[in-house]
Design a protein around this motif. Structure first.
Motif: not given
Length: 978
Positions: A787-797
């Protein structure tokens, strides 16, 4: 009957309560507000008499009274009832009054009001379909100007027969009018195209409803000849069912006659037929007419609900003096009546006209409509007036009729697309059978017009026929028809029926080009989105965007870029998604409302694209604008599922109670229950909002119903997976982590992980929690890492904060309390920057528990206290209670806070509501319940709305479950005490 008898029959009796309420309503409007009142009842119950009495009272009190009546056989004349109400008065206004309106407003009014036709100016070609909204504004501007001079009563009778364009005007006035005006609408049943506006007006506190009940025996007696014997009076009352018009008609026949049953109680819809006994009584009146009078009356039935004797004489093939003499005789016997307008007459009642028209021989009727068209042409009537009669009388191959219908359709398409579509269909039917190309062209144009107006079933029929006639080698034409058909299917609730034919059209060697290719690709992109084929969405949207930019079409640029942004968000390509959304935003800002209305569903995709990027204010703005444009242009049905988007946006802002209110309102929209596609969306939002506010039972019910509907109507789409995420969250909240895990484990794959990303990583949080509850810390850690690897590049706080908090719970379970506390506090810092107090409270709660576990009990308690206060203030009941429990475990006292009283059970219902609930739980329909309890169906519907609210349910099945559960508990209790 004698003249005195006729006067007695025409009087208004038994309506003291209704008249008192109307007087109060007039008082309210005189204070400066606007109001709408519905006058509802079966045919002949007295709606017309009551609305006429309202007009008389209002006029005596200084109101300007504008009244019109829709006609059964004129529902294809655009703005017919609006013209009937406004035309003569507006024509009498002096130039000084009209100068109070903007020039453009007068020009728009002149396009529909014959009395202003000399002011219309020159028309330059056909206008865009969606420019009909200008007419709505013009009519409102006129009425608001008149209301500044004196209060206005706009009284419209027989609204159920109004044309589609008039419905749009009425809906616009209901939603937007400001000033002292009473809009009184009389109808048999609430028209589908108006019901949403009427309900919204009532909810806003500016509307009321009068349902007319049958007369009592004593009241009915005042309408009968006092010389009749008691047995005859009783028989007439029983036969009429207390309906004053039926009673009047039956009393006109020979005394003591017992005609066939009146048929009261049959469904009063489009297929309603006058009761046989009443028709028989009217036939007896007609039998007494001379041949000349009967011919004049037949001609009048063809001419219209209101008619001019000159036109009647042309239809009847009589000279005008003969027709006038016959009309005098018809007035004498009470079949027709003069109106307030010189040389204008009306039938005594629409049912009388219906009986006369239905009795016309078919061949004579066709010839009569032809003579009516010729008579109107001789006085240079408008194409709309001519088209109504030409469509009913022209023969195949009549080129003049074909041209007239086409010209009339194109002239009115901008303002009345449904009527235009029907006239184009009529023109296509007149084209000789061998002229396939022209028929295809007209059928395709008709389909596009009908789709624009919301007539999706008729549009599909037209487009299907066009495709069946189109030559196989006409690939461009066929592709355009296929794209139009795909749009009609999608907007009509069948979004997934067109993929194969769209793909074949685009793959054809001589495939479509230009706008047709863009339309086909966009339809495919929308289809592929719901099947989670995001690479295909990107391919089609990107190619459509290239062509749209070449054409400099901001509407298509916006839709293409919004779909491409959604595809990128779903693949976690954040930079691309943000860039594409910026492009969509720029194009969207350049769109005037009238162009946006051409593809109003664009607002759905703009709102969803904004939500994926956590831009809640943008999502709400797009939702609100789209909903308003849909309302203005009569496309309410398209926007029925959109409140679900508002719910998601409000949850991102932490406004839980407002989100729950919006979700409940959307669930209660009557039309949604018949459309699985739209209902699924609203159920998903309701499940999430209910879960957020601690309504676990409701969340479970909504998620399960969503799964049922998705599997039944849209198998294979991503809707089923979306439902399973919501069901898993509700199961976890209800203390069933194993059940939650079972719902989500199949979604933890590369193809479907995007579903776990939604709603700030809600699916990942539930999956991680379920695996921790099962003691599988390693599997929980794997899920958290993914989950973290998927969100890390998104800049979705918000998503980042939620998943870091979940990661902290895994660290704590792994025994690394200090690292867990550090991660949890980092999550709090991110959450506080988002402006979402609920997310902040949740992260504070996790941080407090983690700090306490790491030995920092005082600091942890302070974080938990902040969390409990924050979550309670937001309405996050379940999570606030969890924080309070953690505080008590640490030895802290927590104040008891008032909680909303939801789902308190059958004891909360009134005795009447309890009766209704019991009947519904027994499987009865609203009609059956109404018959059992001697109430109207509308009253049953009102009771159900209150019952659902008190019990915190939204469906009959959920209500039945509560009744059965509480009945079972009562039975068990009785057994223990026996």
């Amino acid at each position: 009957m004698t003249t005195a008898d006729s006067q007695r029959a025409g009087s208004l009796v038994g309506r003291a309560r209704e008249l008192a309420e109307l007087e109060q309503t007039l008082d309210r409007v005189e204070s400066g507000t606007h109001w709408a009142i519905e006058i509802v009842g079966e045919p002949g119950i007295g709606k017309s008499r009551l609305i006429a009495e309202l007009g008389r009272i209002a006029e005596a009190r200084g109101y300007l009274v504008l009244d019109g009546r829709a006609a059964e056989f004129e529902s294809d004349i655009p703005f017919g009832v609006i013209v009937d109400a406004l035309n003569d008065y507006v024509g009498s206004l002096g130039p000084a009054v009209l100068r109070g309106l903007e020039a453009g407003v007068v020009q728009e009014l002149a396009l529909i009001l014959p009395s202003l036709s000399t002011l219309s100016g020159e028309q330059v070609g056909p206008r865009a379909q969606t420019e009909r909204y200008r007419v709505h504004y013009a009519i409102r501007a006129l009425l608001e100007l008149l209301a500044k001079r004196q209060p206005v009563l706009l009284a419209i009778d027989d609204v159920h027969w109004a044309d589609a364009a008039s419905f749009e005007v009425m809906a616009h006035l209901l939603r937007r009018f400001r000033g002292p005006m009473l809009a009184a609408f009389a109808f048999r049943y609430a028209p589908a195209r108006l019901v949403g506006a009427l309900e919204a007006t009532a909810r806003a506190g500016f509307g009321s409803r009068l349902e007319l009940a049958p007369l009592s025996a004593a009241e009915a007696a005042t309408l009968l000849d006092p010389d009749l014997d008691g047995a005859t009076r009783d028989a007439l009352y029983l036969e009429s069912g207390g309906n004053p018009f039926y009673l009047e008609q039956l009393a006109r026949g020979p005394t003591g006659r017992s005609p066939a049953a009146s048929g009261r109680g049959e469904r009063l819809g489009e297929a309603w037929e006058p009761p046989p006994g009443v028709v028989a009584a009217i036939d007896q009146e007609l039998d007494r007419l001379s041949a000349g009078q009967r011919r004049t009356l037949d001609a009048a039935a063809v001419a219209g609900d209101s008619f001019d004797p000159l036109l009647v004489s042309a239809i009847a093939e009589q000279d005008e003096p003969t027709a006038l003499a016959a009309l005098d005789g018809l007035i004498e016997v009470g079949l027709v009546r003069p109106t307030a307008v010189p040389r204008s007459f009306r039938f005594r009642h629409p049912i009388v006209r219906r009986a006369v028209y239905d009795a016309l021989p078919g061949g004579w009727r066709v010839g009569a409509h032809a003579r009516a068209a010729a008579g109107l042409a001789s006085i240079h009537a408008s194409g709309s007036e001519l088209a109504h009669h030409v469509a009913r009388s022209a023969s195949i191959g009549d080129e003049h009729a074909i041209s007239l219908l086409i010209d009339a359709a194109r002239a009115t398409a901008a303002r009345a697309p449904l009527t235009a579509g029907q006239w184009l269909l009529a023109a296509a039917r007149l084209v000789p059978s061998g002229d396939y190309e022209r028929r295809v062209r007209l059928l395709g144009e008709a389909g596009a017009s009908l789709t624009s107006g919301g007539g999706f079933d008729d549009a599909l029929t037209s487009l299907d026929e066009a495709l069946s006639l189109a030559h196989p080698d006409s690939t461009g034409v066929r592709a355009g028809l296929i794209a139009n058909r795909a749009e009609a299917r999608r907007r009509g609730g069948r979004p997934f029926d067109s993929r194969g034919e769209l793909e074949r059209a685009l793959e054809s060697p001589a495939g479509p080009e230009g706008p047709t290719a863009i339309a086909a690709r966009l339809e495919l992109a929308m289809d592929r989105y719901w099947y989670a084929d995001f690479a295909a969405v990107h391919e089609h949207a990107a190619q459509a965007l290239v062509f749209a930019r070449e054409d400099r079409d901001p509407l298509l640029i916006c839709l293409s870029a919004a779909l491409d942004s959604l595809a990128s968000s779903s693949r976690n390509l954040a930079d691309d998604a943000f860039a594409q959304f910026r492009d969509a935003q720029a194009a969207y800002a350049a769109l005037p409302d009238e162009q946006l209305a051409e593809r109003v569903y664009l607002c759905h995709y703009m709102s969803e694209a904004a939500l994926r990027l956590e831009r809640s204010d943008d999502a709400l703005a797009h939702h609100r604008r789209g909903s308003e444009v849909a309302r203005m242009t009569g496309q309410d049905a398209t926007s029925h599922s959109w409140p679900g988007l508002a719910v998601y946006a409000l949850l991102l802002k932490g406004e839980l109670n407002e989100a729950a209110r919006v979700a409940a309102g959307a669930i209660n929209t009557a039309d949604l229950a018949r459309d699985d596609w739209k209902m699924i969306w609203v159920l998903a939002a309701d499940a999430l909002a209910s879960l957020s506010t601690g309504q676990n039972e409701r969340a479970l019910a909504s998620a399960r119903e969503m799964i049922t509907r998705a599997e039944r109507s849209h198998p294979g789409t991503s809707l089923n997976g979306l439902a399973r995420v919501q069901l898993a969250a509700a199961l976890a909240a209800a203390g069933d982590p194993a059940g939650a895990h079972a719902e989500l484990v199949g979604l933890d794959s590369e193809q479907s992980r995007w579903l776990l990303d939604l709603n700030c990583g809600q699916g990942w949080e539930v999956l991680i929690g379920a695996r921790l509850a099962a003691g599988d810390v390693a599997a929980a850690g794997d899920a958290a890492a993914t989950a973290e690897s998927r969100v890390n590049s998104t800049r979705l706080q918000q998503r980042t904060a939620a998943l870091r908090s979940a990661r902290a719970s895994v660290m704590l379970a792994s025994g690394d309390a200090h690292a867990a506390a550090e991660a949890a506090e980092a999550a709090v810092q991110i959450a506080e920057r988002t402006g979402n107090p609920v997310l902040t409270g949740r992260c504070l709660s996790q941080a407090g528990a983690t700090l306490a576990a790491a030995g920092q009990r005082e600091r942890g308690a302070r974080q938990l206290e902040r969390a409990e206060r924050t979550l309670s203030a937001c309405g996050a009941v379940r999570e606030a209670d969890a924080a309070a429990r953690e505080l008590r475990r640490l030895g802290r006292r927590v104040p008891r806070r008032a909680r909303p009283n939801r789902g308190v059970g059958l004891a909360a219902l009134s005795p009447r509501e309890r009766e209704v609930a019991e009947e519904v739980a027994a499987g009865k329909t609203n009609r059956d319940v109404a018959a059992t309890l001697f109430l109207s169906e509308k009253t049953i519907e009102s009771h159900l709305v209150r019952i659902y609210s008190k019990l915190d349910v939204h469906s009959r099945s959920a209500l039945t479950a509560i009744v059965a559960r509480q009945r079972g508990a009562a039975d068990r209790a009785a057994g223990r005490h026996s």
